[in-house]
Design an enzyme around this catalytic site. Structure first.
Site, PDB file in Angstrom:
ATOM      1  N   CYS A 340      24.466 -35.960   4.593  1.00 21.86           N
ATOM      2  CA  CYS A 340      25.733 -36.836   4.709  1.00 21.86           C
ATOM      3  C   CYS A 340      26.028 -37.121   3.328  1.00 21.86           C
ATOM      4  O   CYS A 340      26.712 -38.360   3.297  1.00 21.86           O
ATOM      5  CB  CYS A 340      25.127 -38.033   5.416  1.00 21.86           C
ATOM      6  N   ASP A 341      26.154 -36.072   2.556  1.00 22.98           N
ATOM      7  CA  ASP A 341      26.873 -36.214   1.243  1.00 22.98           C
ATOM      8  C   ASP A 341      27.863 -35.588   0.956  1.00 22.98           C
ATOM      9  O   ASP A 341      27.973 -34.152   1.204  1.00 22.98           O
ATOM     10  CB  ASP A 341      25.837 -36.263   0.235  1.00 22.98           C
TER      11      ASP A 341
END
Lengths: 392, 392
Positions: A340-341
């Site tokens: 989730c980056d």
């Protein structure tokens, strides 16, 4: 004669005959998470190929490229020496039977306690590029051999990438004096031609600049006996590279011509030793478009920048991907990792051609990933386990 | 009334009264390797401060910011909910007593086996931004609630950083239909305003764009009940930020005005929950100059980009450093990590002022590093162990 690996298409890397063992292993196994498979026989072939060209030079394998115990153990049995970046890497080498006199502590940034530990373990060769580093070595490893790392700025490499390590000519020659005054034995110089120097001829300007400093050091009265030419030995990532024996022999020929009679020559291949011996097996997690008008698909893999593919930063290294659908029509894809980056994007500026039929669950092989993958992997970013490593 | 933290100099962060426990612990302990110390009471204070402003919104702590068990356990006891990026993070939450109905599986890129595992563990709320993701959820978590992640492009943020996640308005509304046709329950939308949004007023353009999509979805006949406003809650890194309660209250006021009566509002603070609760203790390994003519010193720390400070990439986050010599005269320094990797440079484009007297062995504290440090740390790059974590 110079042999280059031909590149004809996306699957050319898999046609390399030496990867047959890897192909067979990958075809016959399932992997529950992204896994690097390393063919240790292929490492041995590469060691022998490099050694055939390097001749009397000592190979100090750059352990940081891949410290897998099976690789270190095999290289010990082949008579390799080792370049270690830390106490941890020295411990690995010793645990696999490397003799301390074959290990250099090549990081120019060392913790005093680690210098003392290494000295007690029998390490006697250290790198330095600054007064304070020499003071630490003199205190914790008295009388040891030291070499001074140089900045040799003749390539077109980016400034920051070449300046973290090393010092300029005047500082280097002064540091030889400083080392002597501290009771150390200043034996020579090291430098780094630049990562992934694809052809031997690209070494020439750097070696010329290095030779000038080498002869200036001798003229200043220093008995220089060690020349450490560092790494830079290339791996195949899609652009043609010179074959290892020819490459190494051509570099040695230049060194003999420019430096004359040097007692000890060290070379530190890391990537050039192990990259081509490894393949990563992972899978597609998602293929999507952000909008009906999007030209590019987004392809999300189960591996990303924080779980093994750190060297895609700035799209520096362009890996070779293989899928079971590579005979289908291709289209441009932005590739990204599973976290989730938003920084976990692999290729976007130059999208990667991938099959239009690609979908979630498809296996993806990433070729020539034996170097600088497993150790960059984060401990648990986003709750994902680190890259698994299997040596065959 | 809006309160901002004043910034007067390098030491201002240490004057923040809530870090007194950390200061005492650091002062009374030695650390043999770089260590992150987290004050879990400080996390609790921050939770309470955010909750006071967020009111009826549910806080889903973004576990990826820092999954330390002590943090999760404390947040469970405070009634926090959780946003998990992976099976690994869900397992951590469950192990600390979180109920499955308080956990959302917020990654839009999920492995089918992990969806099935989560569903079996009782998770019923999933994120998606693509057809293929909805198909996976429908197959492995039938009937679950899903929210569609949107791209809301009104800020000046870089394109690639905002587009990895989410889809555009038309795709999003179409995906609500797709979800329904697959037997899922499409409950609403999520978005991300952008990391480190320092003041509540910076949310307004994004919330306006989001509200337009929200009302379009309702007009299309969807019974939307969940609005996930994501993260973006800031931490103090040297530039003034709004205090948490005021900040959260101002965001909620805008939401109430723009969205009216929404049954469930979720917020996902990560950095804004834990960053200020942590400090890293490390040490200087070397101070040097590359040449006698150099203006800048190079300062090498025992921690770098591959052992915890990944967010210095592109010099994005400018941490606050403290040393025992901060009362001495200062001079500009290029800062770098301890590895033999030329990319392991922390600050170079904008050198950091550090004491002229700084030297190897000096302790350095890096403030407000409780988020996005420990988990980015590599397993053993260059033989260095990962960042140690101590919760107090």
């Amino acid at each position: 004669m110079t042999m280059t690996y031909a590149v004809a298409g996306a699957q050319s890397a898999s046609q390399h005959p030496m990867s047959a063992r890897l192909d067979a292993y990958v075809a016959n196994n399932e992997f529950d998470r992204p896994t690097l498979i390393v063919d240790v026989d292929r490492v041995e072939e590469q060691f022998n190929a490099l050694k055939a060209g390097l001749g009397r030079a000592d190979i100090h394998y750059a352990v940081k490229a891949n410290p897998a115990l099976e690789i270190i153990s095999r290289l010990v049995s082949l008579g390799s020496h080792f370049d270690a970046a830390s106490r941890g890497e020295i411990e690995i080498c010793l645990s696999q039977g490397a003799r301390p006199e074959t290990i250099s502590f090549g990081n120019t940034i060392k913790r005093p306690a680690d210098i003392a530990w290494a000295y007690n373990a029998g390490i006697r060769l250290f790198a330095a590029d600054a007064d304070e580093e020499l003071e630490k070595i003199a205190e914790h490893a008295p009388g040891s051999d030291v070499y001074i790392r140089l900045i040799v700025e003749v390539s077109q490499a980016d400034w920051p990438l070449t300046r973290k390590f090393g010092c300029d000519k005047d500082t280097a020659i002064r540091l030889l004096d400083v080392a002597k005054s501290l009771g150390l034995n200043p034996v020579g110089f090291s430098f780094h031609v630049g990562s992934q120097t694809r052809k031997a001829e690209m070494w020439e300007p750097s070696l010329d600049a290095l030779a000038e400093i080498w002869h200036a050091g001798k003229a200043a009265g220093h008995d220089l006996t060690l020349l450490n030419i560092g790494g830079g030995f290339p791996a195949f990532y899609g652009e043609a590279i010179q074959a290892p024996t020819d490459y190494a022999a051509a570099v040695m020929e230049m060194i003999n011509a420019k430096f004359g009679d040097v007692a000890t020559i060290m070379a530190e291949p890391g990537r050039g030793m192990v990259a081509e011996a490894g393949v990563i097996a992972c899978e597609v997690l998602l293929v999507s478009r952000k909008s009906d008008r999007d030209v590019h698909r987004w392809v999300y893999l189960s591996i990303g920048r924080f779980s093994g593919l750190a060297e895609t930063e700035g799209e520096a290294i362009r890996y070779q991907f293989e899928t079971p659908r590579d005979n289908d029509a291709m289209g441009p894809c932005i590739m990204a990792g599973p976290s989730c980056d938003s920084a976990d994007v692999l290729y976007e500026k130059r999208p990667m051609p991938l099959p239009l039929t690609l979908k979630a669950g498809d296996r993806v092989l990433i070729r020539n990933t034996g170097a600088y993958t497993s150790t960059y992997s984060s401990v648990c970013f986003n709750g994902f386990p680190p890259l698994d490593v299997v040596c065959i």
